[in-house]
Motif scaffolding. Structure first.
Motif, PDB file in Angstrom:
ATOM      1  N   LEU B 184     -89.283  53.648   4.995  1.00 46.52           N
ATOM      2  CA  LEU B 184     -87.980  53.001   5.054  1.00 46.52           C
ATOM      3  C   LEU B 184     -86.856  54.013   4.874  1.00 46.52           C
ATOM      4  CD1 LEU B 184     -86.599  50.284   5.258  1.00 46.52           C
ATOM      5  CD2 LEU B 184     -86.859  50.013   2.804  1.00 46.52           C
ATOM      6  N   TRP B 207     -80.061  57.665   1.437  1.00 45.94           N
ATOM      7  CA  TRP B 207     -81.501  57.605   1.670  1.00 45.94           C
ATOM      8  C   TRP B 207     -82.173  58.938   1.403  1.00 45.94           C
ATOM      9  CZ3 TRP B 207     -83.573  53.257   1.199  1.00 45.94           C
ATOM     10  CH2 TRP B 207     -82.988  52.093   1.711  1.00 45.94           C
ATOM     11  N   PHE B 210     -82.583  59.070  -2.255  1.00 49.50           N
ATOM     12  CA  PHE B 210     -83.629  58.130  -2.618  1.00 49.50           C
ATOM     13  C   PHE B 210     -84.991  58.716  -2.321  1.00 49.50           C
ATOM     14  CE2 PHE B 210     -84.964  53.926  -3.666  1.00 49.50           C
ATOM     15  CZ  PHE B 210     -86.119  53.723  -2.955  1.00 49.50           C
TER      16      PHE B 210
ATOM     17  N   LEU C 126     -94.857  43.320  -0.160  1.00 49.79           N
ATOM     18  CA  LEU C 126     -95.385  44.672  -0.282  1.00 49.79           C
ATOM     19  C   LEU C 126     -96.265  44.808  -1.521  1.00 49.79           C
ATOM     20  CD1 LEU C 126     -92.385  46.848   0.870  1.00 49.79           C
ATOM     21  CD2 LEU C 126     -94.572  46.514   1.981  1.00 49.79           C
ATOM     22  N   ASP C 159     -94.106  52.249  -7.857  1.00 51.91           N
ATOM     23  CA  ASP C 159     -93.406  51.876  -6.643  1.00 51.91           C
ATOM     24  C   ASP C 159     -92.538  50.639  -6.816  1.00 51.91           C
ATOM     25  OD1 ASP C 159     -94.952  52.249  -3.339  1.00 51.91           O
ATOM     26  OD2 ASP C 159     -93.097  53.014  -4.212  1.00 51.91           O
ATOM     27  N   LEU C 162     -88.866  51.007  -7.030  1.00 45.82           N
ATOM     28  CA  LEU C 162     -88.379  51.719  -5.847  1.00 45.82           C
ATOM     29  C   LEU C 162     -88.411  50.832  -4.613  1.00 45.82           C
ATOM     30  CD1 LEU C 162     -90.183  55.023  -6.687  1.00 45.82           C
ATOM     31  CD2 LEU C 162     -87.731  54.690  -6.635  1.00 45.82           C
ATOM     32  N   VAL C 163     -89.467  50.026  -4.500  1.00 45.49           N
ATOM     33  CA  VAL C 163     -89.549  49.111  -3.366  1.00 45.49           C
ATOM     34  C   VAL C 163     -88.386  48.135  -3.413  1.00 45.49           C
ATOM     35  CG1 VAL C 163     -90.837  47.158  -2.431  1.00 45.49           C
ATOM     36  CG2 VAL C 163     -92.023  49.254  -2.991  1.00 45.49           C
ATOM     37  N   LEU C 165     -85.503  48.390  -4.930  1.00 41.90           N
ATOM     38  CA  LEU C 165     -84.220  49.042  -4.702  1.00 41.90           C
ATOM     39  C   LEU C 165     -84.012  49.349  -3.223  1.00 41.90           C
ATOM     40  CD1 LEU C 165     -81.729  50.215  -6.046  1.00 41.90           C
ATOM     41  CD2 LEU C 165     -82.928  52.363  -6.293  1.00 41.90           C
ATOM     42  N   SER C 166     -85.058  49.902  -2.606  1.00 44.50           N
ATOM     43  CA  SER C 166     -84.890  50.300  -1.214  1.00 44.50           C
ATOM     44  C   SER C 166     -84.697  49.103  -0.306  1.00 44.50           C
ATOM     45  CB  SER C 166     -86.094  51.124  -0.752  1.00 44.50           C
ATOM     46  OG  SER C 166     -87.271  50.357  -0.831  1.00 44.50           O
ATOM     47  N   VAL C 167     -85.491  48.059  -0.542  1.00 42.19           N
ATOM     48  CA  VAL C 167     -85.350  46.883   0.309  1.00 42.19           C
ATOM     49  C   VAL C 167     -84.003  46.229   0.066  1.00 42.19           C
ATOM     50  CG1 VAL C 167     -86.322  44.627   0.878  1.00 42.19           C
ATOM     51  CG2 VAL C 167     -87.835  46.520   0.395  1.00 42.19           C
ATOM     52  N   VAL C 169     -81.127  47.709  -0.757  1.00 35.75           N
ATOM     53  CA  VAL C 169     -80.090  48.443  -0.029  1.00 35.75           C
ATOM     54  C   VAL C 169     -80.254  48.225   1.461  1.00 35.75           C
ATOM     55  CG1 VAL C 169     -79.159  50.709   0.473  1.00 35.75           C
ATOM     56  CG2 VAL C 169     -79.894  50.158  -1.829  1.00 35.75           C
ATOM     57  N   TRP C 170     -81.477  48.227   1.917  1.00 33.67           N
ATOM     58  CA  TRP C 170     -81.747  48.040   3.337  1.00 33.67           C
ATOM     59  C   TRP C 170     -81.165  46.714   3.808  1.00 33.67           C
ATOM     60  CZ3 TRP C 170     -86.645  45.385   5.171  1.00 33.67           C
ATOM     61  CH2 TRP C 170     -86.767  45.462   6.557  1.00 33.67           C
TER      62      TRP C 170
END
Lengths: 44, 233, 234
Positions: B184, B207, B210, C126, C159, C162-163, C165-167, C169-170
């Protein structure tokens, strides 16, 4: 409303199925214990 | 005689692997071929009509999926040579610290992957008119970070699957859920960098940061867990 | 030595008792939930939330417990830790499945689509996949399967934030669907009670599953002993 019933029902069903599967596992272990007991008895 | 430093031991292990690979080039060829094929498969699957109008989002995605799939090929070979002749045992009997073995293996695998990726990027530029020269250095950094993130987890799993029968089937299945954040972050950053019309590079910066944090976490967990995982072999 | 085997029968009793208690709790919660005030925008469908969120919470709890057990197993050779990891991973798959079914049902009823790439749902997916992979690693990972799975659990736990957070922001770069985040006063009691009951259910299931697992390994040890004895004096 059907969705709520479906959701609730699914959770119940899933947990119940899991409990059943674990119960079957327990039954199998009990059977093996019985089997062991028999073997010990006939052995000694 | 002074004991060799941790770094030099890791470097020696990496160099050994790279040296052997340099002779046969087997992994580079198979991985490279796989990567190119993945890119081509995507082209055939997604592009219709005469115009090759694929946005930067899609190109970034294609790149990183190709890296992921072909990287699995490289990873399954990481411990291949140790599998033969029980070489893993001699390696573990030596006084080399396990974390150095891990670092060495990680460095070697990542280097091989990077080599293939550097050849892959021009391919993408050619096929999709990707604007890879806009921020080429940053793109290179992303490739490095993403590869490390992916390989840091992959080396552990590859080591643990040393003797498993369904090794190849399992490696990808186990690896992908965990490295999805890497995918991602890397593809989102790459997409921004490949977009000539991007208003600013803030998303790429976020990113990238990150991804760096992700790498740190994964490498630390990897260094830590390599020994107990491999000990059982 | 064999007298300890009756613990399997003991656990059957505890099993029934624990389950009855939780069932009782369930009925109480159902009544409370049914009587809770209707949420303004979504109406009755929102009530799925009372079951959906506790299941998500249990998914996360299971993951962390699995990682803790894996840690103990990998670094201290704790068999009990390994059993804990296995059992909690199973429960995580179970409750994770509940999240992934009730979530889309709610989404379908509220917004018309089954999947919206909502951050929590995606992160849960996930996480669930990681726990399923844990099971696969144990089952098919060969000799090193347990260690591989334990390493997986460690990575998965690291994870989790982190998963998310990333999702998050995504998804914020795209239009998101609004999830109810603030609770009206009348909803708090049923929600926390539901959470408590679900957690109790998780605890009961975990304890019993652990007992089964321990009985299983004891049984294996004893079988080996008996077979050895039989070989020596046929």
């Amino acid at each position: 409303m059907t969705y709520v019933a479906l959701a609730y029902g699914f959770i119940w069903g899933a947990v119940f199925t899991y409990v059943l599967l674990v119960g079957r596992r327990v039954a199998r272990i009990d059977a093996e214990i019985e089997d062991l007991r028999q073997r010990v008895k006939t052995g000694s | 005689m002074a004991r060799p430093s941790w770094v030099s031991q890791a470097a020696r292990i990496a160099w050994k692997d790279l040296h052997i690979e340099g002779r046969s080039r087997e992994v580079v060829y198979t991985m490279g071929f796989m990567a190119a094929l993945v890119v081509l498969v995507f082209s055939f699957a997604f592009i219709s009509g005469q115009e090759v109008t694929v946005g930067p989002d899609a190109i970034a995605g294609i790149l990183w999926v190709a890296v992921l799939f072909s990287g699995t090929v490289a990873l399954s070979r990481t411990f291949d040579r140790e599998r033969e002749n029980e070489a893993i045992r001699s390696l573990l009997l030596s006084p080399v610290p396990r974390s150095a073995i891990y670092a060495g293996k990680l460095a070697a695998t990542a280097s091989i992957m990077l080599l293939v990726e550097l050849l892959l990027v021009p391919l993408l530029a050619g096929l999709f008119s990707a604007a890879i020269w806009l921020h080429a250095l940053w793109l290179g950094l992303l490739l490095l970070l993403g590869t490390i993130g992916f390989a840091s987890v992959g080396v552990i799993f590859s080591a643990a699957l040393l003797r498993a029968r369904s090794r190849d089937a399992l490696l990808g299945a186990l690896l992908f859920p965990i490295v999805i954040p890497v995918l991602l972050a890397a593809s989102r950053a790459t997409a921004t960098l490949l977009d000539p019309a991007a208003p600013d590079l803030d998303p790429a910066l976020f990113w990238t940061r990150f991804l760096t944090a992700l790498d740190v976490v994964f490498v630390v967990v990897g260094l830590w867990s390599f020994e107990p995982v491999v000990m059982g072999e | 030595m064999l007298s300890t085997m009756s613990s399997a029968q003991k656990s059957n009793t505890a099993f029934v008792v624990g389950l009855l208690l939780v069932l009782h709790g369930f009925f109480v919660v159902t009544l409370l939930v049914a009587n809770a005030p209707l949420e303004k925008t979504m109406g009755i469908v929102q009530k799925i939330f009372y079951f959906h969120v506790p299941c998500a919470w249990l998914l996360m709890l299971s993951t962390f417990v699995c990682a803790a057990g894996s840690l103990a197993y990998l670094f201290r050779g704790s068999e009990r830790g390994d059993r804990l990891a296995l059992c909690s991973a199973e429960l995580g798959v179970l409750f994770g499945l509940c999240v992934l079914v009730t979530g889309p049902l709610w989404a379908r009823a509220a917004w018309g689509v089954f999947w919206t790439w909502d951050v929590r749902l995606t992160s849960s997916l996930l996480l669930w996949l990681m726990l399923v992979a844990y099971g696969l690693a144990r089952r098919y990972g060969g000799a090193g399967g347990r260690r591989l799975a334990s390493a997986m659990a460690l990575f998965a736990a690291a994870d989790v934030p982190l998963v998310y957070l990333s999702v998050n922001v995504w998804r914020t770069l795209h239009p998101t669907t609004k999830v109810v985040s603030s609770l009206a006063p009348g909803m708090r009691l049923p929600f926390f009670l539901s959470l408590a009951i679900f957690s109790a259910l998780w605890g009961v299931l975990l304890t019993l599953r652990m007992r089964v697992e321990r009985a299983q390994s004891r049984l294996l040890e004893l079988t080996i002993v008996v077979e050895d004895a039989e070989e020596k004096s046929p």
